[in-house]
Enzyme design. Structure first.
Site, PDB file in Angstrom:
ATOM      1  N   LYS A 116       0.815  -1.223   0.000  1.00 35.73           N
ATOM      2  CA  LYS A 116       0.000   0.000   0.000  1.00 35.73           C
ATOM      3  C   LYS A 116       0.848   1.272   0.000  1.00 35.73           C
ATOM      4  O   LYS A 116       0.384   2.335  -0.409  1.00 35.73           O
ATOM      5  CB  LYS A 116      -0.967  -0.007   1.188  1.00 35.73           C
ATOM      6  CG  LYS A 116      -1.805  -1.293   1.317  1.00 35.73           C
ATOM      7  CD  LYS A 116      -2.654  -1.563   0.088  1.00 35.73           C
ATOM      8  CE  LYS A 116      -3.202  -2.980   0.068  1.00 35.73           C
ATOM      9  NZ  LYS A 116      -3.879  -3.346  -1.176  1.00 35.73           N
ATOM     10  N   HIS A 208     -16.913   5.417   1.276  1.00 30.60           N
ATOM     11  CA  HIS A 208     -16.048   4.503   0.536  1.00 30.60           C
ATOM     12  C   HIS A 208     -16.673   4.337  -0.849  1.00 30.60           C
ATOM     13  O   HIS A 208     -17.743   3.758  -0.975  1.00 30.60           O
ATOM     14  CB  HIS A 208     -15.983   3.172   1.288  1.00 30.60           C
ATOM     15  CG  HIS A 208     -15.292   2.074   0.553  1.00 30.60           C
ATOM     16  ND1 HIS A 208     -14.277   1.320   1.094  1.00 30.60           N
ATOM     17  CD2 HIS A 208     -15.469   1.584  -0.692  1.00 30.60           C
ATOM     18  CE1 HIS A 208     -13.872   0.430   0.225  1.00 30.60           C
ATOM     19  NE2 HIS A 208     -14.577   0.562  -0.874  1.00 30.60           N
ATOM     20  N   ARG A 292      -8.511  -8.191  -7.872  1.00 25.90           N
ATOM     21  CA  ARG A 292      -9.305  -9.431  -7.943  1.00 25.90           C
ATOM     22  C   ARG A 292     -10.743  -9.086  -8.306  1.00 25.90           C
ATOM     23  O   ARG A 292     -11.120  -7.918  -8.344  1.00 25.90           O
ATOM     24  CB  ARG A 292      -9.306 -10.102  -6.565  1.00 25.90           C
ATOM     25  CG  ARG A 292      -9.912  -9.170  -5.507  1.00 25.90           C
ATOM     26  CD  ARG A 292     -10.204  -9.844  -4.191  1.00 25.90           C
ATOM     27  NE  ARG A 292     -10.977  -8.980  -3.321  1.00 25.90           N
ATOM     28  CZ  ARG A 292     -10.491  -8.018  -2.542  1.00 25.90           C
ATOM     29  NH1 ARG A 292      -9.201  -7.793  -2.503  1.00 25.90           N
ATOM     30  NH2 ARG A 292     -11.292  -7.273  -1.814  1.00 25.90           N
TER      31      ARG A 292
HETATM   32  C1  MV4 Z   1      -9.620   5.456   5.913  1.00 30.50           C
HETATM   33  C2  MV4 Z   1     -10.687   6.090   6.606  1.00 30.50           C
HETATM   34  C3  MV4 Z   1     -10.488   7.388   7.015  1.00 30.50           C
HETATM   35  N1  MV4 Z   1      -9.322   8.019   6.763  1.00 30.50           N
HETATM   36  N2  MV4 Z   1      -8.476   6.130   5.680  1.00 30.50           N
HETATM   37  C4  MV4 Z   1      -9.654   1.564   4.773  1.00 30.50           C
HETATM   38  C5  MV4 Z   1     -10.067   0.361   4.094  1.00 30.50           C
HETATM   39  C6  MV4 Z   1     -11.427   0.607   3.662  1.00 30.50           C
HETATM   40  N3  MV4 Z   1     -12.157  -0.575   3.477  1.00 30.50           N
HETATM   41  C7  MV4 Z   1     -11.987   1.548   4.668  1.00 30.50           C
HETATM   42  N4  MV4 Z   1     -10.882   2.258   5.133  1.00 30.50           N
HETATM   43  C8  MV4 Z   1     -10.867   3.504   5.667  1.00 30.50           C
HETATM   44  N5  MV4 Z   1      -9.719   4.217   5.465  1.00 30.50           N
HETATM   45  C9  MV4 Z   1      -8.331   7.384   6.097  1.00 30.50           C
HETATM   46  N6  MV4 Z   1      -7.187   8.028   5.878  1.00 30.50           N
HETATM   47  C10 MV4 Z   1     -11.853   5.364   6.836  1.00 30.50           C
HETATM   48  C11 MV4 Z   1     -11.957   4.073   6.362  1.00 30.50           C
HETATM   49  C12 MV4 Z   1     -13.174   3.369   6.652  1.00 30.50           C
HETATM   50  C13 MV4 Z   1     -14.383   3.709   6.013  1.00 30.50           C
HETATM   51  C14 MV4 Z   1     -14.459   4.696   5.046  1.00 30.50           C
HETATM   52  C15 MV4 Z   1     -15.644   5.009   4.424  1.00 30.50           C
HETATM   53  C16 MV4 Z   1     -16.801   4.351   4.778  1.00 30.50           C
HETATM   54  C17 MV4 Z   1     -16.766   3.358   5.729  1.00 30.50           C
HETATM   55  C18 MV4 Z   1     -15.562   3.016   6.356  1.00 30.50           C
HETATM   56  C19 MV4 Z   1     -15.517   2.007   7.311  1.00 30.50           C
HETATM   57  C20 MV4 Z   1     -14.348   1.699   7.924  1.00 30.50           C
HETATM   58  C21 MV4 Z   1     -13.191   2.376   7.599  1.00 30.50           C
END
Ligand code: MV4
Length: 467
Positions: A116, A208, A292
């Site tokens: 990453k 996300h 994938r």
């Molecule tokens: C983040 C984040 C906030 N800030 N990175 C990483 C893997 C992915 N599946 C979700 N991840 C996140 N990375 C930064 N710098 C918040 C998440 C996150 C998330 C983001 C949007 C919607 C739901 C989420 C649930 C868990 C974590």
């Protein structure tokens, strides 16, 4: 096109691969574990070969056993499904060195994106925004503190070889960061064999959003639009939808172009997904790429009409993409619920025998599942029982359809997460977007239960925070 392939996948995705192969006239050989001997998809495969006992290390992760099965079965290619060996570059290399095509991207692209820290560098070089954070891997706690002070707290400590949120920790100050740095490093070492970690500013209230890509061996890369997967619990997605309700035309175009720029930078071929965070102000940041086929691919298939598994097979056999970017049209809204064999409140897995089963149907309903009456869900693997997907002209109708389909779904003998989804879709707020702005905080702070920003119904109890 191939005439015969091996699948070293199980469950619903094994069935999905077999379905795609049947329509292409490809014979399938299912490599299966002893724990999957009663699985229905084995009846639809042309042949089956047992590759070992239930535990994955002895079967679905057992490269010599899989390669031997492929040799015995005399196949031309191997489909790894998702999970297991699907993103293990060495497996792709071993397959190809045995003159077996690995149905997936190049080992090089998998290596670059699997790390990453490298992936972030590639995105930056491609002109794609990333979350403010460390340049490369962070060598020491002192360095971590320096970066965190620059970008501002809170920050996330993420494992370089992690991904999908595994091993990620949030720190609000110098003290907790030093602790997170040490713990995350040790955990990453144990889980991924590398203690490399990097730091990102914690983007609050983000969604996300991910872009589905297809690339062929002739340098063509297209995207099939976006999916919103913001409703997650402990980094397991619960609900996915396409297109994202949170993007306007301009942002959607930027995400698509950014995803393609990243794919081109690593000469990507196969199906892949580029993940972004999208914040409330329309800012977007690359977070990682998945090399994938993903669990949630059906929502994209529904709104584009593209059979992604079929494209994967075509690409791997050297054919050109069956469509150009301008042929991709998004129509209506698709939503998927991942139905798990879990207690809908505690999320504890509830393996066992399905004693009564009826799958919903009717207009706009798709069920991707290997479940049937009499099937026993094994405790050996993940608890995904079924993916319930609906596709309607707009979001409101899709939600109504999902509610109707959830009500129709009969799964008895085991507990499932169906009641959880009935609760979520029963809330008025989900019509305007499935997550509230406090969602990520909820996920990170109370150990994972997503608040949906609504007070109509009671929140299921949050688990103990194990992060
Ligand atoms: C983040 C984040 C906030 N800030 N990175 C990483 C893997 C992915 N599946 C979700 N991840 C996140 N990375 C930064 N710098 C918040 C998440 C996150 C998330 C983001 C949007 C919607 C739901 C989420 C649930 C868990 C974590």
């Amino acid at each position: 096109m191939f005439s015969r392939i091996l699948l070293c996948a199980r469950g619903e995705i094994a069935l999905r691969i077999i379905r795609a192969c049947k329509e292409l006239g490809i014979a399938t050989v299912a490599a299966y574990s002893e724990a999957d001997a009663d699985s229905i998809y084995l009846e639809f495969a042309d042949e089956k070969i047992c590759i070992g006992p239930g535990p994955s290390e002895q079967s679905y992760l057992n490269i010599p056993a899989i390669i031997s099965a492929a040799e015995v079965a005399d196949v031309e290619a191997i489909h790894p499904g998702y999970g297991f060996l699907s993103e293990v570059s060495r497996f792709a290399e071993v397959c190809r060195s045995c003159n077996l095509e690995f149905i997936g991207p190049s080992a090089k692209a998998m290596d670059l994106m699997g790390d990453k820290v490298k992936a972030r560098e590639i995105a930056i070089a491609a002109g794609v925004p990333v979350v403010p954070g460390s340049k490369g891997a962070v060598p020491t706690g002192e360095e971590a503190v320096k970066i965190a002070r620059q970008v501002g707290y809170p920050v996330l400590v993420k494992a370089g070889m992690g991904g999908g949120g595994r091993g990620m920790r949030v720190a609000h100050n110098d003290m907790s960061l030093l602790n997170c740095f040490a713990v995350a490093g040790a955990e990453a070492e144990a889980a991924f064999g590398s203690k490399e970690v990097y730091i990102e500013k914690y983007v609050s209230g983000a969604r996300h959003v991910e872009i589905q890509l297809l690339g062929d061996h002739h340098g063509n890369v297209i995207h099939l639009g976006d999916r919103d997967c913001s409703l997650q619990r402990r980094h397991q997605k619960l609900i996915e939808e396409a297109p994202s309700p949170a993007l306007d035309k301009q942002l959607r175009e930027k995400l698509g172009e950014s995803a393609i720029a990243i794919a081109k930078a690593v000469e990507y071929y196969g199906a892949g997904t580029v993940e972004f965070l999208v914040d409330a102000t329309g800012g977007y940041y690359f977070i990682e790429m998945n090399c994938r086929i993903q669990v949630e691919h059906p929502v994209t298939e529904m709104v584009t009409g593209v059979d992604i598994l079929r494209e994967q097979l075509r690409i791997a056999s050297g054919e050109r993409l069956s469509l150009r970017q301008e042929d991709v049209k998004i129509s209506g809204v698709a939503i998927e619920c991942r139905i798990n064999a879990e207690d809908p409140v505690s999320f504890q897995p509830t393996p066992g025998k399905i004693t009564r089963y009826y799958a919903p149907g009717g207009p706009g309903v798709r069920v991707d599942s290997h479940a049937y009456c009499g099937f026993t869900i094994s405790p050996t693997y993940d608890s995904l029982v079924s993916k319930l997907i609906v596709h309607r002209r707009n979001r409101r109708e899709a939600i109504t359809c999902m509610q109707r389909a959830l009500e129709e779904y009969i799964i008895e003998g085991i507990k499932t997460t169906i009641p959880l989804y009935q609760g979520i879709f029963g809330r008025s707020s989900c019509v305007s977007g499935l997550v509230g702005t406090k969602f990520v905080e909820d996920v990170l702070d109370n150990g994972g239960f997503p608040g949906t920003g609504d007070d109509e119904a009671e929140e299921p109890e949050a688990d103990e925070d194990d992060s």
